[in-house]
Design an enzyme around this catalytic site. Structure first.
Site, mmCIF file in Angstrom:
data_model
loop_
_atom_site.group_PDB
_atom_site.id
_atom_site.type_symbol
_atom_site.label_atom_id
_atom_site.label_comp_id
_atom_site.label_asym_id
_atom_site.label_seq_id
_atom_site.Cartn_x
_atom_site.Cartn_y
_atom_site.Cartn_z
ATOM 1 N N ASP A 83 0.866 -1.163 0.000
ATOM 2 C CA ASP A 83 0.000 0.000 0.000
ATOM 3 C C ASP A 83 0.917 1.231 0.000
ATOM 4 O O ASP A 83 2.053 1.154 0.480
ATOM 5 C CB ASP A 83 -0.885 -0.028 1.248
ATOM 6 C CG ASP A 83 -1.656 1.259 1.429
ATOM 7 O OD1 ASP A 83 -2.369 1.647 0.502
ATOM 8 O OD2 ASP A 83 -1.523 1.872 2.505
ATOM 9 N N LYS A 94 -9.081 -3.773 -4.420
ATOM 10 C CA LYS A 94 -7.710 -4.120 -4.022
ATOM 11 C C LYS A 94 -7.484 -5.626 -4.031
ATOM 12 O O LYS A 94 -6.452 -6.112 -4.524
ATOM 13 C CB LYS A 94 -7.385 -3.522 -2.649
ATOM 14 C CG LYS A 94 -7.219 -2.011 -2.687
ATOM 15 C CD LYS A 94 -6.573 -1.479 -1.422
ATOM 16 C CE LYS A 94 -6.215 -0.003 -1.586
ATOM 17 N NZ LYS A 94 -5.481 0.539 -0.426
#
Length: 725
Positions: free
Chosen positions: A392, A570
């Site tokens: 991330d 994601k």
């Protein structure tokens, strides 16, 4: 996309309460002793016994038996014959004295093994204790029968020396196991038993920590341990959290910040309001996480357990076969029995049973000591085969705060002058971009000018009077609204990269522009470089703009990146990478990262993240340092190597030793006695234990290295961000 708000790492793993620790501090150990229970999957545990007391018990039994072995050797006919001292040492009734002394050694010294035999037979899982007990029982019963009339020779001296060596081996082994688990048990001892609670009148009273409840206030004096997680409501100090997070430097904290139970207060007295008790506290959760990790089944351990069971049956059948073959070959019963006992002793799968659990104990200790918390050991073991790490961006690869990426001066001004005017003005604002400008000036050693008449320009910027001049820091929209221009190719390039660009006006004229961006962590550069050295690709997943993601990816040298990804996308991006046949680790810190953490082959949550992300992860990084991602993967590989080495040694040793024990070297005058066989078996166990302890040399893998500069040798610059002033 905005990230979830960061929180301190205190209390973010799942757990165990201090009130439970008296009954749940028996951290799983790797030994398989006759006095321990064995969990399914081969992880032995303490079974409620005190390991220190058991070590002392083995030590005491060893020394008592060693002392008794001296007269047993002196009274044994074979030893007397070798030394030529039959006349000097033999006396009427000496056989019965020898029997009495040997009986004490057999029952007192061999008792742990006999108890182990009963437990293994009860569980229908014969193993090491079965082999040892059968060997010493056969030797004792046969020798006693000879004393009371059976024709043959006694070998009490071999019985005594065999028990001595076995007790010594177990003593050394248990000390190794204790050392491997000692650091984990030390976590439990971090919390003090009592603390000073403040009464409504301001007085202090000493109370047990277990009596504290949320809302209570406690006084922590300099040098004291923080008794429980809480908020500092009065005073400030530095706190040593090294045993909790691995961070060696004291952490300065003041009012409004959280203090972690178990940390050591530095130079100032502070008052802490209790916020978390029981299993909510950070330390309790760490202890529970470590306990769960050690109890998790290991594929390598399952293999070792199956091999140990096979070896047990091979030893029993091989021992019986050895006895039969030698008797058929015409050897004496005493000789054949000695060969059988030696085979059974030397084949004890002790080293095989310890090969994996000791490595597990040491690796768990290393990770816990350095703030790398393993929630799923099976996933940790799989980490050695990873191909890709997906990070991330915000808060993981970057710091999640603004920094000055560049300054573009106009009209003959210098960059330092432009930043000086901007920082002086922005010092009066609490806006994140304003704070980034001020930090950028401080990093460059620029002092701030005095400011008067500061006021915000809602949605456009801010203005003030500085040294008699009208100074403004404004957005591009302000320039357009007032028909002002700042044409410079450098500004355009910075904007294209996704930087936030603000303009500095002095008395109405544009004198320059300041580009701001989310600061890339210096540690991120080293993390990516080290992962490349391991042959692992680094990728990035972010909800930020494509220009921002591209800038960060190029600066860090990432293999690929995914930008403008919505929270529900994601996990899908992780699946896309996995669909290429790659094994993936995901590193994140927010609620929106949780599905991706679950989808990945190894989910890694940074400790400053949210509870949801941590509950979804296999590994938690307490320090939120991306270099710890490399540490976890490198330690996984080192752990697997140690497991493989131990398994290879434990099985390969038996392949060589068993034929020698059976007497294959008899034609070359190579014979192993039961005592020598026991020594070899114990030596094999000690070698496995030492090799596991050598994993501690991998401490350098889990100790964060010094940051390295960016590729151009300069301080790493901030990344771009799509946020606007």
């Amino acid at each position: 996309m905005a990230k979830s708000s960061h929180r301190h790492h205190e209390g973010h793993a799942a757990g165990l309460g201090p009130e439970d620790r008296a009954t749940r501090t028996e951290i799983a150990t790797a030994a398989r002793h006759g006095h321990t229970g064995t969990e399914e999957g081969g992880h032995a545990h303490a079974g409620g016994h005190d390991h220190a007391a058991m070590i002392a018990d083995f030590r005491r039994r060893f020394w008592v038996c060693l002392v008794l072995t001296v007269p047993i050797l002196a009274l044994s006919p074979m030893i007397q014959g070798i030394l030529g001292l039959e006349a000097a040492l033999a006396f009427p009734g000496s056989d019965y004295v020898l029997f009495a002394l040997s009986s004490v050694v057999f029952f007192y010294g061999g008792w742990p093994f006999l108890v182990g035999l009963a437990e293994e037979l009860k569980s229908r899982r014969p193993g090491m204790m079965t082999l040892i007990s059968l060997a010493i029982t056969v030797a004792y019963v046969y020798s006693s029968a000879v004393v009371f009339g059976l024709e043959g020779e006694v070998f009490y001296w071999e019985l005594a020396t065999l028990i001595d060596v076995m007790l010594l081996g177990h003593w050394i082994e248990m000390r190794s196991v204790m050392g491997a688990s000692g650091a984990l048990e030390a976590l439990v001892r971090l919390l003090p038993a009592t603390t000073l609670r403040l009464t409504p009148t301001g007085e202090t009273e000493e109370v047990p920590v277990s009596e504290l409840k949320p809302g209570d206030r406690v006084l922590v004096r300099p040098g004291d341990k923080v008794p429980i997680d809480g908020m500092i409501v009065k005073g400030s100090s530095s706190f040593n959290e090294s045993m909790l997070t691995g961070e060696s430097r004291p952490v300065d904290k003041g009012e409004g910040q959280e203090a972690v139970g178990g940390s050591i207060n530095g130079e100032g007295a502070v008052t802490i309001e209790v916020r978390k008790t029981g299993d909510q506290t950070y330390l309790s959760q760490v202890i529970e996480m470590v306990r769960q990790a050690q109890a998790t089944r290991s594929r390598a351990q399952d293999l070792a357990n199956r091999a140990a069971q096979w070896l047990t049956w091979i030893a029993i059948l091989g021992g019986g076969g050895t006895l039969a073959v030698w008797l058929i070959a015409g050897a004496g019963f005493n000789f054949a029995l000695t060969r059988m006992v030696t085979v059974m002793v030397i084949a004890c799968p002790h080293a095989l049973g310890l090969a994996v659990p000791l490595v597990v104990a040491v690796s768990t200790k290393l990770t816990a000591q350095n703030g790398l918390l393993i929630r799923d050991r099976a996933a940790f073991e799989r980490a050695r085969n990873l191909d890709v790490v997906i990070f991330d961006k915000t808060g993981t690869l970057t710091e999640g705060r603004f920094g000055v990426a560049d300054v573009v001066p106009l009209g003959g001004r210098s960059a330092e002058e432009v930043l000086s005017w901007a920082a002086a003005l922005e010092s009066q604002s609490e806006h994140p971009i304003a704070q980034g400008v001020v930090r950028g000036a401080a990093e460059r050693g620029i002092s701030l000018k005095p400011v008067t008449d500061f006021r915000n320009l809602p949605g456009r910027g801010a203005e003030a009077r500085i040294e008699g001049h009208d100074v403004k820091v404004v957005s591009p929209g302000y320039l357009r609204a007032n028909n002002l221009s700042a044409d410079d190719p450098a500004i355009g390039r910075l904007a294209e990269q996704g930087n936030t660009v603000v303009y500095v006006l002095l008395d109405g004229a544009v004198i320059g522009a300041v580009a701001l961006a989310d600061v890339i962590r210096e540690e991120s550069y080293e993390t990516v470089r080290r992962l490349k050295e391991l042959g692992i690709q680094s990728m990035m997943l972010t909800g930020d703009a494509r220009a921002v993601a591209k800038t960060v990816a190029e600066k860090l040298g990432l293999a690929d990146y995914f930008a403008e990804v919505l929270p529900n996308q994601k996990a899908e991006k992780v699946r896309e990478v996995q669909a290429k046949g790659l094994r993936v680790a995901m590193v994140g810190d927010g609620v929106n990262d949780a599905p991706a953490l679950v989808q990945s082959d190894l989910g890694i949550a940074v400790g400053a993240g949210t509870d949801v992300a941590i509950e979804s992860a296999d590994v938690v990084l307490v320090r939120s340092d991306p270099r710890d991602v490399f540490a976890i993967l490198a330690l996984s590989r080192a752990t697997y190597r140690k497991m493989a080495q131990n398994l290879l040694w434990a099985t390969g040793y038996n392949a060589v030793a068993l034929p020698l024990a059976a007497g294959i070297g008899y034609g070359w005058d190579i014979l192993l006695t039961p005592a020598i066989g026991a020594a070899f078996m114990s030596l094999s166990t000690v070698i496995v234990a030492i090799n596991a302890k050598l994993l501690e040399r991998a401490r350098r893998l889990v100790a964060s290295a010094e940051p390295i500069p960016a590729g151009d040798g300069q301080r790493p610059q901030p990344a771009a961000t799509a946020a606007q002033h």
